[in-house]
Design a protein around this motif. Structure first.
Motif, PDB file in Angstrom:
ATOM      1  N   UNK A 104      51.562 -26.522 102.127  1.00  0.00           N
ATOM      2  CA  UNK A 104      52.766 -26.272 102.909  1.00  0.00           C
ATOM      3  C   UNK A 104      52.870 -24.880 103.495  1.00  0.00           C
ATOM      4  N   UNK A 105      51.728 -24.209 103.663  1.00  0.00           N
ATOM      5  CA  UNK A 105      51.745 -22.848 104.169  1.00  0.00           C
ATOM      6  C   UNK A 105      51.327 -22.790 105.640  1.00  0.00           C
ATOM      7  N   UNK A 106      52.033 -21.962 106.415  1.00  0.00           N
ATOM      8  CA  UNK A 106      51.602 -21.634 107.775  1.00  0.00           C
ATOM      9  C   UNK A 106      50.305 -20.845 107.687  1.00  0.00           C
ATOM     10  N   UNK A 107      49.465 -20.939 108.737  1.00  0.00           N
ATOM     11  CA  UNK A 107      48.115 -20.368 108.660  1.00  0.00           C
ATOM     12  C   UNK A 107      47.734 -19.629 109.942  1.00  0.00           C
ATOM     13  N   UNK A 108      47.222 -18.414 109.754  1.00  0.00           N
ATOM     14  CA  UNK A 108      46.498 -17.679 110.797  1.00  0.00           C
ATOM     15  C   UNK A 108      45.074 -17.575 110.291  1.00  0.00           C
ATOM     16  N   UNK A 109      44.132 -18.251 110.969  1.00  0.00           N
ATOM     17  CA  UNK A 109      42.754 -18.371 110.474  1.00  0.00           C
ATOM     18  C   UNK A 109      41.791 -17.614 111.372  1.00  0.00           C
ATOM     19  N   UNK A 110      40.937 -16.796 110.756  1.00  0.00           N
ATOM     20  CA  UNK A 110      39.962 -16.033 111.524  1.00  0.00           C
ATOM     21  C   UNK A 110      39.107 -16.949 112.401  1.00  0.00           C
ATOM     22  N   UNK A 111      38.542 -16.336 113.425  1.00  0.00           N
ATOM     23  CA  UNK A 111      37.636 -17.056 114.312  1.00  0.00           C
ATOM     24  C   UNK A 111      36.221 -16.989 113.727  1.00  0.00           C
TER      25      UNK A 111
END
Length: 400
Positions: A104-111
């Motif tokens: 249930x967590x929002x995610x900013x994921x590296x490229x």
């Protein structure tokens, strides 16, 4: 004026890119004119040990009450975390991001977002199912410099973009730098090679200037012709990749457009570290826009028009400023005193989206991220580059 809202971050992994991101994240946003949001790091996790996470929090100047975890599962379950930044190698992104989304967590994921497009499509489906924010951390897209370049294009000053040439190459001498073959740049088990790690930036410049700048209902994925050279040291990683892209476009919008995106571990975009050669050239019938400095962190632009007009601009990154005693950088590189790396812009966008209830980034939709992953899949197909099944798989969970 209303007080800024605080977004609480969790940092997943504690390597070099996580250190750089976190140090930038903790810079006062008002130093870059951002007043509606603030960032707080409330937790970090290392897969190797809790002690390493504790050291990471100390080294990056996080608050003393930030939690340290010895597993990613513990971080994903922390109820005080609003969004998780994923800083593992891209071989692990699918498994790590799915863990966070499932929790249930929002995610900013590296490229690069994932190893392949099927993995990314499943992450997007999961984010939509859970009504969560998901964004690829292509920090360059959120620089004021990049916004300026896109505005130049949409203003029509160079006419419809006809061709883009984009290069992101670094002369690393891989046999010397990565002798044991285990480094993420050349290790097949970590989806190593130039394409996914460096070529994503070349493709970023192509897509944000030739795709994103078109009306949304007119954007059509390009056809791909690619050439690839394998890195002999580890066989299943690429040393060079060169991609010719053809973008279908209506005659009203300028007709078919071309792009060349290239990347290399062996040679440099600008030999000797000089910045007197453009790493990206965006060309139209009325002139061109030249971008200088590394493709991932460009520092200046030049608009050259057919009528003789030349407009040059410098784009230093903001930060605490000279006299602050504060430094940031990546790897062995260090920026001038008080100047940020520039990763805070993507963090501001992610935090703003979470506050506004948006589920994807403003300057790179999830649909566009999928198109770019599909392009890289096709490049690998044409180059015969296949990674081990354990990192290509869409099966979750898979132990890596």
């Amino acid at each position: 004026m209303s007080s800024p809202k605080t977004i609480r971050w969790g940092i997943l992994a504690t390597g070099g890119i996580a250190i750089t991101f976190t140090k930038d994240l903790l810079v006062d946003p008002t130093t870059r004119g951002v007043k509606h949001v603030k960032h707080a790091v409330v937790a970090a996790a290392s897969s190797s040990s809790k002690a390493r996470a504790e050291q990471f929090l100390k080294d990056t100047g996080c608050p003393t009450d930030a939690k340290a975890y010895g597993s990613y599962e513990e971080l994903a379950k922390d109820p005080n975390v609003d969004i998780i930044y994923i800083a593992t190698p891209h071989s692990h992104h699918y498994q790590n991001a799915m863990l966070c989304l499932e929790a249930g967590k929002n995610v900013l994921c590296e490229k690069a977002f994932t190893v392949n497009a099927p993995q990314l499509k499943l992450l997007v489906d999961k984010a939509r199912e859970k009504k969560l924010f998901l964004m690829e951390a292509v920090w360059t897209r959120y620089f004021p410099l990049s916004i300026y370049v896109r505005e130049l294009i949409t203003s029509g000053r160079i006419g419809p973009v006809a061709r883009v040439l984009a290069d992101n190459s670094v002369a690393l001498n891989p046999e010397e730098s990565f002798k044991d073959g285990k480094n993420r740049m050349v290790n097949p088990d970590l989806a190593g090679g130039a394409l996914l790690d460096l070529g994503i930036y070349s493709l970023t410049w192509v897509f944000q200037t030739l795709y994103l700048t078109q009306p949304e209902d007119a954007r059509t994925p390009p056809t791909v012709l690619a050439a690839m050279k394998k890195y002999a040291g580890t066989k299943d990683a690429d040393e060079h990749a060169t991609i010719i892209l053809t973008f279908p476009r209506s005659e009203e919008l300028g007709g078919v457009a071309h792009a060349v995106a290239t990347t290399s571990l062996r040679v440099a975009s600008a030999p000797g570290g000089t910045q007197d050669l453009p790493t990206t050239r965006i060309q139209g019938p009325k002139g061109e826009i030249q971008v200088y400095g590394p493709s991932f962190r460009p520092t200046s632009t030049k608009l050259v028009l057919g009528d003789g007009t030349v407009e040059e601009k410098q784009w230093p990154q903001p930060g605490p400023g000279k006299g602050s005693g504060w430094y940031n950088g990546f790897g062995s590189g260090k920026q001038p005193e008080g100047e940020g790396q520039g990763m805070f812009w993507e963090a501001d966008e992610a935090a703003t989206a979470v506050l506004e209830g948006r589920k994807e980034g403003k300057y790179e939709s999830l649909a566009e991220s999928i198109v770019i992953m599909e392009v890289m899949d096709e490049v690998r197909k044409q180059g015969g580059l296949v990674y081990p099944e354990k990192i290509e798989t869409t099966k979750y969970p898979t132990q890596l």
